[in-house]
Each structure stands twice: as structure tokens, then as C-alpha cells.
Scaffold this motif. Sequence first.
Motif, PDB file in Angstrom:
ATOM      1  N   ARG A  74       1.543   6.709  -6.808  1.00  0.00           N
ATOM      2  CA  ARG A  74       0.482   7.680  -7.114  1.00  0.00           C
ATOM      3  C   ARG A  74       1.003   9.110  -6.955  1.00  0.00           C
ATOM      4  N   VAL A  75       1.794   9.343  -5.907  1.00  0.00           N
ATOM      5  CA  VAL A  75       2.367  10.675  -5.681  1.00  0.00           C
ATOM      6  C   VAL A  75       3.307  11.044  -6.832  1.00  0.00           C
ATOM      7  N   THR A  88      -1.615  -2.713  -7.429  1.00  0.00           N
ATOM      8  CA  THR A  88      -1.543  -2.858  -5.976  1.00  0.00           C
ATOM      9  C   THR A  88      -2.513  -3.929  -5.499  1.00  0.00           C
ATOM     10  N   VAL A 115      -3.219   6.439 -12.365  1.00  0.00           N
ATOM     11  CA  VAL A 115      -3.516   6.191 -10.948  1.00  0.00           C
ATOM     12  C   VAL A 115      -4.385   4.933 -10.826  1.00  0.00           C
ATOM     13  N   GLN A 172       0.842  -1.209   0.000  1.00  0.00           N
ATOM     14  CA  GLN A 172       0.000   0.000   0.000  1.00  0.00           C
ATOM     15  C   GLN A 172       0.875   1.258   0.000  1.00  0.00           C
ATOM     16  N   LYS A 173       1.929   1.239   0.826  1.00  0.00           N
ATOM     17  CA  LYS A 173       2.833   2.391   0.921  1.00  0.00           C
ATOM     18  C   LYS A 173       3.528   2.638  -0.421  1.00  0.00           C
ATOM     19  N   GLU A 218       1.097   4.135  -2.848  1.00  0.00           N
ATOM     20  CA  GLU A 218       0.876   5.570  -2.599  1.00  0.00           C
ATOM     21  C   GLU A 218       2.049   6.386  -3.137  1.00  0.00           C
ATOM     22  N   GLU A 219       3.272   5.876  -2.974  1.00  0.00           N
ATOM     23  CA  GLU A 219       4.446   6.583  -3.521  1.00  0.00           C
ATOM     24  C   GLU A 219       4.357   6.679  -5.048  1.00  0.00           C
ATOM     25  N   ASP A 252      -3.596   1.412  -8.830  1.00  0.00           N
ATOM     26  CA  ASP A 252      -4.548   0.764  -7.920  1.00  0.00           C
ATOM     27  C   ASP A 252      -4.774  -0.700  -8.302  1.00  0.00           C
TER      28      ASP A 252
END
Length: 184
Positions: free
Chosen positions: A124-125, A174, A167, A117-118, A121-122, A171
Motif C-alpha cells: 500500500r505504501v 491480503t 489499494v 499484513q506487514k 502495508e508495504e 486489501d
Amino acid sequence: MKFNTKPTEERMQKSIDVYENNLSTIRASQANGAIVSKVTFDYYGAQTRLTDMASVAVTDPKTLTITPYDRSTLKAMVKAIQASDIGINPADDGSVIRLVFPPLTEERRKTLAKQIQKMGEEARVAIRNIRRDANDEIKKQKKDGLMTEDEQKASEKNVQDLTDRFVKLVDEITSKKEKEIMKI
């Protein structure tokens, strides 16, 4: 003049490629050669990737075999594997290193899911940062008189559509990796 989204799309695709490469190093209780791809050891004073100095083979679903090209590097390779965050203790017989993958505990699965998950998120950022750069370039072109207000709006929408698509891809990747970790 319409904004060229091709370089932006290429940068976003590179972010996806890096993310998938990073995910491949997370073990899912099955032997996977990519897990040692980032392990380095000291070879005559230079940090060298283990995969550059040994053949890595999956001998069965739970066992990874590492055969050094130069037997004198075996001990250094074992130490590097132990020092890495792989979480598997290597066994060596003097010529070959074996990594036996134990089944994952429920706690370890949850830890790996959080790590995935982390990393997601990285990714996506990183994609959103690329969007910001593209939008800054669009605003600069508008300010410099290279595009009209309508072209600016259309270009920003195209960049946002690209961002949404990538994005969503992050998802999906992931989610797939989490399912892989949790089902085993």
C-alpha cells in the motif's frame, strides 16, 4: 493537456505483481515450489538460485522434491535451505532433497498472518508513493503552464481513483492469503 495515467497504472500493477510474488513464498502448510524460489547457494563462487540448478516438484500436497541437475551441489543446496527462513528441515538421500511440510501450529499461523499484513502495508505504501510521484508531475505540468487548474484537479482525481482501486486490490489479496493460512 490531460495527464497520462497509463505509466502510473503500470507502476502500480508492478507493485501488485511484486506483492503477489512475495506472498507466494509464504508457505500455507501445503507444498509449493515458489517457497524455494529465493533460496540461493554458493556454486563455484557465485550465488546461484536453487531453482536454476534443480528441478522442483510437488510430489504430494505435503512434500516438495528437489532434484539437483549436478549431484555435487546437493550438500550446498541442503545447507542453503537450512540457512533460509523456510522453517523446514530438508532430508536428502544422496540424490534428491525432500521438504515435508508439517501442519501449521496456531502460533505459526498468527505469525504468518502478521507477516502478510506487514507485506500488505508495504505494498500500500509503494502504491501511495507512486501516487505522490504522479501528483508531483501533475503539479509540475500545471506550474509549467501545460495544463489548466481544472485539468490539474481532474488529473489528480484520476490518480486518486487509480490509487483507491489498487489499494483495494492489495486489501483483497491480503485477506484471501490470510484466510488461506488460517483455514488449514
